[in-house]
Design a protein around this motif. Structure first.
Motif, PDB file in Angstrom:
ATOM      1  N   TYR A  67    -118.601 -35.624   8.036  1.00  0.00           N
ATOM      2  CA  TYR A  67    -119.860 -35.621   7.280  1.00  0.00           C
ATOM      3  C   TYR A  67    -120.758 -34.457   7.687  1.00  0.00           C
ATOM      4  O   TYR A  67    -121.970 -34.493   7.459  1.00  0.00           O
ATOM      5  CB  TYR A  67    -120.584 -36.953   7.470  1.00  0.00           C
ATOM      6  N   ARG A  68    -120.167 -33.408   8.277  1.00  0.00           N
ATOM      7  CA  ARG A  68    -120.946 -32.204   8.584  1.00  0.00           C
ATOM      8  C   ARG A  68    -121.505 -31.615   7.299  1.00  0.00           C
ATOM      9  O   ARG A  68    -120.820 -31.489   6.294  1.00  0.00           O
ATOM     10  CB  ARG A  68    -120.068 -31.164   9.282  1.00  0.00           C
ATOM     11  N   GLY A  69    -122.782 -31.245   7.341  1.00  0.00           N
ATOM     12  CA  GLY A  69    -123.414 -30.631   6.172  1.00  0.00           C
ATOM     13  C   GLY A  69    -123.756 -31.613   5.074  1.00  0.00           C
ATOM     14  O   GLY A  69    -124.080 -31.206   3.960  1.00  0.00           O
ATOM     15  N   VAL A  70    -123.721 -32.928   5.372  1.00  0.00           N
ATOM     16  CA  VAL A  70    -123.946 -33.919   4.316  1.00  0.00           C
ATOM     17  C   VAL A  70    -125.393 -33.941   3.833  1.00  0.00           C
ATOM     18  O   VAL A  70    -125.669 -34.354   2.702  1.00  0.00           O
ATOM     19  CB  VAL A  70    -123.512 -35.328   4.790  1.00  0.00           C
ATOM     20  N   ILE A 126    -127.237 -25.074  -3.236  1.00  0.00           N
ATOM     21  CA  ILE A 126    -126.901 -26.284  -2.480  1.00  0.00           C
ATOM     22  C   ILE A 126    -125.491 -26.175  -1.903  1.00  0.00           C
ATOM     23  O   ILE A 126    -125.248 -26.484  -0.738  1.00  0.00           O
ATOM     24  CB  ILE A 126    -127.034 -27.524  -3.382  1.00  0.00           C
ATOM     25  N   GLU A 127    -124.559 -25.720  -2.722  1.00  0.00           N
ATOM     26  CA  GLU A 127    -123.183 -25.580  -2.251  1.00  0.00           C
ATOM     27  C   GLU A 127    -123.057 -24.467  -1.220  1.00  0.00           C
ATOM     28  O   GLU A 127    -122.250 -24.564  -0.289  1.00  0.00           O
ATOM     29  CB  GLU A 127    -122.236 -25.331  -3.428  1.00  0.00           C
ATOM     30  N   LEU A 128    -123.837 -23.402  -1.369  1.00  0.00           N
ATOM     31  CA  LEU A 128    -123.784 -22.328  -0.385  1.00  0.00           C
ATOM     32  C   LEU A 128    -124.167 -22.837   1.000  1.00  0.00           C
ATOM     33  O   LEU A 128    -123.483 -22.561   1.991  1.00  0.00           O
ATOM     34  CB  LEU A 128    -124.710 -21.184  -0.807  1.00  0.00           C
ATOM     35  N   LEU A 129    -125.261 -23.593   1.085  1.00  0.00           N
ATOM     36  CA  LEU A 129    -125.695 -24.140   2.375  1.00  0.00           C
ATOM     37  C   LEU A 129    -124.671 -25.136   2.911  1.00  0.00           C
ATOM     38  O   LEU A 129    -124.390 -25.168   4.118  1.00  0.00           O
ATOM     39  CB  LEU A 129    -127.063 -24.800   2.236  1.00  0.00           C
TER      40      LEU A 129
END
Length: 303
Positions: free
Chosen positions: A72-75, A131-134
């Protein structure tokens, strides 16, 4: 699901219904699908020679080094953002459908549903890209540090907010829109087929009912939503790989440069890298998305 007659003087506007139900569907998608997405992104962005043999090896290494929470990294980014993105795409889709209906209540053809979905996907790309970049940056960063714009190693990001701030400081506001072009090329056909598959299957399941007035079952909705997830990736997966590569490596100046580098280093087969966890995620994540959306709409229609 079958339309339900309004019995109350209080009625939520259609646009607001799409917004609320889309947000709830987006949250359901993240909770169910994020672990699969983490594996997909790691497979897509691994160096050459690869460090993972396959998706299962990626899973084992990640859980061994970081525990289940590593999945769940970056969730935080998608949990906050995918709800918004899903709201935007469902709201836009509903609005484009109403435009095509031109004030009538006629049932749209599947071609018209595809057109509305494709344009909704293009609108969503402008929200989805940063959002996807981050998310990609947080999912793929090494605990030892991340590669900066100058090619040097910098400290790892502590969270989504710091990741966003550092990205904007280093590259300006356009930095968080890296990959917008390839995101548009991915989302336009993807969401067109996404909604065509879902609505087509719902109509097929409805036609199989002995009683035409009978509502679709939970199983019907879950099957239609899950299979729509497969449909969404058919015209979009290579673009997604290129996007992930470009967003992960600031040294790549364009999606074309990312494509050339990818093929030179790993061959054309790398355009399908990570497809296994993506397809494993597609069914449950999108079944949850559409089911949560339908349930939320049903509740609001009963108010």
């Amino acid at each position: 699901m079958a339309a339900i007659e309004q019995k109350s003087s209080f009625a939520i506007p259609k646009l607001a219904q799409d917004l609320i139900a889309g947000t709830i569907g987006g949250w359901a998608q993240v909770v169910v699908g994020h672990p699969f997405d983490t594996l997909k992104v790691r497979m897509q962005t691994q160096p050459s020679p690869p460090i993972y043999k396959n998706a299962m090896d990626c899973f084992n290494q990640l859980v061994k080094s970081e525990g289940p929470k590593g999945l769940y990294r970056g969730v935080a980014s998608p949990l906050a953002g995918i709800g918004l993105c899903n709201a935007v795409v469902f709201m836009s889709n509903g609005e484009f459908r109403r435009i095509l209906q031109n004030g009538s209540n006629r049932e749209l053809s599947l071609a018209e549903i595809g057109i509305a979905g494709a344009f909704a996907g293009s609108v969503m790309s402008f929200f989805n890209c940063p959002i996807e970049l981050l998310k990609v940056k947080l999912q793929t960063q090494d605990p030892k540090g991340v590669i900066g714009a100058n090619g040097k190693l910098e400290p790892p990001y502590k969270g989504v907010l710091e990741c966003g701030v550092r990205t904007v400081r280093a590259h300006g506001i356009q930095g968080i829109y890296r990959g917008l072009g390839i995101t548009l090329l991915r989302d336009f056909p993807s969401y067109g087929l996404y909604f065509v598959t879902y609505e087509g299957l719902k109509r097929t399941f409805q036609s199989m009912k002995k009683n035409p007035e009978e509502q679709l079952s939970t199983f019907d909705l879950l099957m239609a939503g899950g299979l729509a997830g497969f449909g969404a990736w058919i015209p979009a997966y290579p673009q997604d790989v290129i996007k992930s590569r470009m967003q992960n490596d600031p040294r790549l100046k364009s999606s074309l440069a990312a494509l050339r580098t990818l093929i030179r280093e790993a061959g054309a087969r790398s355009l399908l890298s990570g497809v296994g966890p993506t397809m494993a995620r597609a069914f449950p994540a999108n079944a949850a998305t559409f089911f949560a959306y339908e349930m939320a709409m049903d509740v609001m229609n009963k108010l």
